[in-house]
Design an enzyme around this catalytic site. Structure first.
Site, PDB file in Angstrom:
ATOM      1  N   TYR A  11       0.796  -1.231   0.000  1.00 35.59           N
ATOM      2  CA  TYR A  11       0.000   0.000   0.000  1.00 35.59           C
ATOM      3  C   TYR A  11       0.830   1.285   0.000  1.00 35.59           C
ATOM      4  O   TYR A  11       0.277   2.358  -0.152  1.00 35.59           O
ATOM      5  CB  TYR A  11      -0.957  -0.003   1.205  1.00 35.59           C
ATOM      6  N   ASN A  60     -14.161   3.624  -1.203  1.00 34.53           N
ATOM      7  CA  ASN A  60     -13.233   2.490  -1.154  1.00 34.53           C
ATOM      8  C   ASN A  60     -13.736   1.569  -0.050  1.00 34.53           C
ATOM      9  O   ASN A  60     -13.458   1.788   1.125  1.00 34.53           O
ATOM     10  CB  ASN A  60     -11.801   2.939  -0.866  1.00 34.53           C
ATOM     11  N   HIS A  69      -9.884   1.877  -5.530  1.00 33.76           N
ATOM     12  CA  HIS A  69      -8.931   1.041  -4.807  1.00 33.76           C
ATOM     13  C   HIS A  69      -7.524   1.576  -5.045  1.00 33.76           C
ATOM     14  O   HIS A  69      -7.196   1.996  -6.166  1.00 33.76           O
ATOM     15  CB  HIS A  69      -8.999  -0.420  -5.271  1.00 33.76           C
TER      16      HIS A  69
HETATM   17  C1  DQA Z   1      -8.262  -2.131  -1.254  1.00 31.80           C
HETATM   18  C2  DQA Z   1      -8.189  -3.538  -1.867  1.00 31.80           C
HETATM   19  C3  DQA Z   1      -8.955  -4.530  -1.002  1.00 31.80           C
HETATM   20  O1  DQA Z   1      -8.886  -5.832  -1.589  1.00 31.80           O
HETATM   21  C4  DQA Z   1      -8.362  -4.602   0.375  1.00 31.80           C
HETATM   22  O2  DQA Z   1      -9.122  -5.468   1.206  1.00 31.80           O
HETATM   23  C5  DQA Z   1      -8.196  -3.266   1.005  1.00 31.80           C
HETATM   24  C6  DQA Z   1      -7.771  -2.137   0.188  1.00 31.80           C
HETATM   25  C7  DQA Z   1      -7.402  -1.122  -2.028  1.00 31.80           C
HETATM   26  O3  DQA Z   1      -7.632   0.074  -1.831  1.00 31.80           O
HETATM   27  O4  DQA Z   1      -6.516  -1.497  -2.786  1.00 31.80           O
HETATM   28  O5  DQA Z   1      -8.342  -3.117   2.217  1.00 31.80           O
HETATM   29  O6  DQA Z   1      -9.607  -1.700  -1.299  1.00 31.80           O
END
Ligand code: DQA
Length: 148
Positions: free
Chosen positions: A23, A74, A100
């Protein structure tokens, strides 16, 4: 002024700490600050909510009926599990942009399905924090079209 509601789902409060190799190292506040700045440029009024609770997302969507013109959502982990969020979006009928940070199709199979996708005006993913900024620009476009 056109009103945009941004909803950050579960665990996004931990950005910066949470799996930085996936992330990145930016924090949620960084994303929110950048969005506030862009919203000013686009003359959009922003409301930003983060919650780890599915029911709170449902309630926030329900209240948006009278408080917002577009939703940027999101749903994080609930993307892949929540019929309740899908139903709330259907009930409210506001244009919704699904966001996302990561490209969910480049990840585990269980992330490939989104309950929200079928009701979303569009989906933006894979660009990290820029996914939100692109979504905000898309929201501005949607509103300028609907305002004529
Ligand atoms: C997310 C992708 C989802 O699969 C994951 O559970 C997240 C973050 C993203 O922003 O990439 O918590 O939504």
């Amino acid at each position: 002024m056109n009103r945009v509601l941004v909803i950050h789902g579960p665990n996004l409060n931990l950005l910066g700490i949470r799996e930085p190799e996936i992330y990145g190292s930016f924090k949620l506040e960084d994303i929110n600050q950048d969005m506030e700045q862009l919203a000013k440029e686009l003359a959009l009024k922003l409301q930003i909510v983060q919650t780890n609770h599915e029911g709170e997302i449902v309630e926030t969507i329900q209240k948006a009926r009278s408080r917002a013109d577009v939703i940027i959502l999101n749903p994080a982990g609930y993307t892949h599990t929540s019929v309740a969020i899908l139903d709330a979006l259907r009930a409210v009928g506001l244009p919704t942009i699904e966001v996302h940070l990561t490209n969910v199709y480049a990840r585990e199979n269980f992330r490939h399905h989104s309950y929200v996708a079928g009701v979303a005006a569009g989906r933006i993913m894979g660009f990290g924090p820029d996914s939100y900024l692109l979504a905000l620009r898309a929201a501005g476009k949607l509103l300028s079209v609907s305002n004529g």
